[in-house]
Design a protein around this motif. Structure first.
Motif, PDB file in Angstrom:
ATOM      1  N   THR A 212      -4.953   6.498  -2.100  1.00  0.00           N
ATOM      2  CA  THR A 212      -5.205   5.098  -2.428  1.00  0.00           C
ATOM      3  C   THR A 212      -3.943   4.295  -2.165  1.00  0.00           C
ATOM      4  O   THR A 212      -2.846   4.702  -2.577  1.00  0.00           O
ATOM      5  N   ILE A 213      -4.099   3.182  -1.459  1.00  0.00           N
ATOM      6  CA  ILE A 213      -2.989   2.261  -1.247  1.00  0.00           C
ATOM      7  C   ILE A 213      -3.400   0.901  -1.793  1.00  0.00           C
ATOM      8  O   ILE A 213      -4.590   0.593  -1.921  1.00  0.00           O
ATOM      9  N   GLY A 214      -2.424   0.084  -2.122  1.00  0.00           N
ATOM     10  CA  GLY A 214      -2.738  -1.240  -2.651  1.00  0.00           C
ATOM     11  C   GLY A 214      -1.481  -2.057  -2.822  1.00  0.00           C
ATOM     12  O   GLY A 214      -0.364  -1.594  -2.543  1.00  0.00           O
ATOM     13  N   GLY A 215      -1.664  -3.290  -3.299  1.00  0.00           N
ATOM     14  CA  GLY A 215      -0.521  -4.154  -3.514  1.00  0.00           C
ATOM     15  C   GLY A 215      -0.900  -5.619  -3.484  1.00  0.00           C
ATOM     16  O   GLY A 215      -1.979  -6.016  -3.961  1.00  0.00           O
ATOM     17  N   THR A 216      -0.039  -6.420  -2.869  1.00  0.00           N
ATOM     18  CA  THR A 216      -0.206  -7.868  -2.844  1.00  0.00           C
ATOM     19  C   THR A 216      -0.189  -8.364  -1.406  1.00  0.00           C
ATOM     20  O   THR A 216      -0.072  -7.577  -0.461  1.00  0.00           O
ATOM     21  N   MET A 217      -0.262  -9.702  -1.246  1.00  0.00           N
ATOM     22  CA  MET A 217      -0.243 -10.343   0.077  1.00  0.00           C
ATOM     23  C   MET A 217       0.797 -11.434   0.071  1.00  0.00           C
ATOM     24  O   MET A 217       1.041 -12.069  -0.968  1.00  0.00           O
ATOM     25  N   ASP A 218       1.439 -11.682   1.215  1.00  0.00           N
ATOM     26  CA  ASP A 218       2.333 -12.836   1.268  1.00  0.00           C
ATOM     27  C   ASP A 218       1.504 -14.099   1.519  1.00  0.00           C
ATOM     28  O   ASP A 218       0.282 -14.044   1.718  1.00  0.00           O
ATOM     29  N   PHE A 219       2.162 -15.242   1.494  1.00  0.00           N
ATOM     30  CA  PHE A 219       1.444 -16.530   1.527  1.00  0.00           C
ATOM     31  C   PHE A 219       0.669 -16.733   2.824  1.00  0.00           C
ATOM     32  O   PHE A 219      -0.301 -17.506   2.858  1.00  0.00           O
ATOM     33  N   ALA A 220       1.063 -16.046   3.912  1.00  0.00           N
ATOM     34  CA  ALA A 220       0.394 -16.257   5.192  1.00  0.00           C
ATOM     35  C   ALA A 220      -0.914 -15.485   5.311  1.00  0.00           C
ATOM     36  O   ALA A 220      -1.712 -15.736   6.213  1.00  0.00           O
ATOM     37  N   ILE A 221      -1.135 -14.508   4.429  1.00  0.00           N
ATOM     38  CA  ILE A 221      -2.374 -13.727   4.429  1.00  0.00           C
ATOM     39  C   ILE A 221      -3.241 -14.241   3.287  1.00  0.00           C
ATOM     40  O   ILE A 221      -2.819 -14.247   2.123  1.00  0.00           O
ATOM     41  N   SER A 222      -4.438 -14.667   3.595  1.00  0.00           N
ATOM     42  CA  SER A 222      -5.283 -15.310   2.582  1.00  0.00           C
ATOM     43  C   SER A 222      -6.667 -14.677   2.557  1.00  0.00           C
ATOM     44  O   SER A 222      -6.964 -13.726   3.291  1.00  0.00           O
ATOM     45  N   TRP A 223      -7.504 -15.259   1.707  1.00  0.00           N
ATOM     46  CA  TRP A 223      -8.870 -14.747   1.569  1.00  0.00           C
ATOM     47  C   TRP A 223      -9.673 -14.914   2.853  1.00  0.00           C
ATOM     48  O   TRP A 223     -10.737 -14.309   3.005  1.00  0.00           O
ATOM     49  N   SER A 224      -9.181 -15.728   3.802  1.00  0.00           N
ATOM     50  CA  SER A 224      -9.906 -15.893   5.070  1.00  0.00           C
ATOM     51  C   SER A 224      -9.675 -14.708   6.009  1.00  0.00           C
ATOM     52  O   SER A 224     -10.313 -14.623   7.061  1.00  0.00           O
TER      53      SER A 224
END
Length: 370
Positions: A212-224
């Motif tokens: 399992t991998i996971g984490g967060t996103m920076d501002f340039a990666i969005s729900w789109s």
């Protein structure tokens, strides 16, 4: 004691004489000679010789104890000759084998055959001979205590057994190496010795079937954006059956997670190096430009996953049936099945992420490896 010898087998030979007949005067019957007496003497000599031979054979046996660190159910253990320090480790036949029926097992081993003894280093240690053996645990699927070509090794060292003979340098005793059997592990060029009744064997090569991998996103990666785990083979233009993961990023900004289970399809495996095959999968963030609800080569790849700024990929390494390769994997701290690795650039060495580190990834536009 460093060495525990099997107790000598002491044979008690009871020679029973026939009872005398009351009328027997002690004279030999007509036609008899004293050959029976000679025969008794020969029998005594033969029995003594047999007893001595048995005792000598038992005295040459040493009991080794192994402590299995990790899973062990359904496995057997071999102590197999090998020649280290070459680019390709050569291996031979097992010196001894046993079923692993618990976390502690024992083996009785004889003095190695002469063919197994090799000069250690004729320039540095003239007259010193050594025979090296790997304690290796494998999945004994048919239970015959014989390693078959399709049975996976799940542990190979990293502790070695070495038998020393000949001229033993004085300095060897200072690091715990003596004539006869020794157990040691080399860490940063320094040998660590172990008692012969407590030799550790790590079963670190059982294939890891999920990750399992996971984490967060920076501002340039969005729900789109969508997230996909894409095969290296697919990115290289080879047709593959599909992707493990392909879905939208969460819209609430709570983070993301991917769980991958099972062995990849056969067409995901590529040859990384000679005789080294693996499935390599990249976590990618992309825009579904063609509206196909899935990643295709025409979609825009905007980012990848990083750990502390280093690009990440997932590797699936098949189980190992070659002992030399298994020993190398264990020596390098590698495993089989799924691994999460970071720092994939040509100028540095990749490293393996722990389970905790694999949950601390960041999807970023700075993490593309293409």
């Amino acid at each position: 004691m460093r060495t525990r010898l099997i107790p000598l087998v002491l044979l008690s030979l009871v020679l029973t004489a026939c009872p005398k007949d009351p009328d027997d005067t002690g004279d030999l019957p007509e036609g008899d000679t004293d050959t029976d007496t000679d025969s008794d003497t020969d029998t005594d000599a033969d029995s003594d010789a047999d007893s001595d031979a048995d005792s000598d054979a038992d005295a040459d046996l040493t009991t080794l104890g192994f402590e299995i660190e990790g899973e062990w159910e359904g496995t057997s253990l071999d102590l197999t000759w090998f020649r280290p320090f070459d680019e390709i480790w050569l291996t031979g036949e097992p010196l001894a084998s046993t079923v692993v029926d618990g976390a502690q097992v024992t083996l009785e081993v004889a003095v190695p055959p002469e063919a197994d003894m090799l000069p250690m280093d004729e320039a540095k240690f003239p007259g010193l001979m050594a025979a090296y053996y790997l304690p290796a645990v494998y999945e004994d699927t048919d239970g015959d205590v014989v390693h078959d070509d399709d049975e996976y090794y799940v542990g190979a060292g990293p502790t070695w057994l070495v038998y020393l003979d000949g001229v033993i340098p004085v300095g060897f005793e200072h690091i715990g190496l003596y004539a006869g059997w020794n157990a040691f592990q080399v860490i940063h060029d320094v040998p660590t010795t172990y008692e012969l009744d407590a030799v550790p064997v790590e079963t670190a090569l059982f294939p890891r079937e999920s990750v399992t991998i996971g984490g967060t996103m920076d501002f340039a990666i969005s729900w789109s954006h969508r997230a996909a785990l894409v095969s290296y083979a697919y990115l290289g233009g080879m047709p593959v059956a599909g992707h493990h993961i392909d879905d939208w990023f969460p819209t609430d900004g709570s983070g993301w997670s991917m769980e991958i289970t099972g062995e990849p399809a056969e067409d995901h495996f590529v040859e990384i190096d000679t005789d080294f095959v693996a499935a390599v999968e990249f976590p990618l963030a992309y825009l579904d430009d063609d509206g196909s609800d899935g990643f295709t080569v025409g979609d825009s790849i905007d980012g990848g996953a990083c750990y502390e700024g280093d690009a990440v990929a997932l590797f699936y390494l098949p189980g190992l049936t070659d002992l030399g390769t298994a020993a190398m994997y264990q020596l390098w701290g590698m495993s089989t099945g799924w691994m999460v690795m970071a720092d994939l650039s040509d100028s540095s060495e990749p490293y393996t992420l722990s389970r905790e580190q694999s949950q601390q990834l960041v999807f970023s536009t700075d993490c593309l490896v293409f």
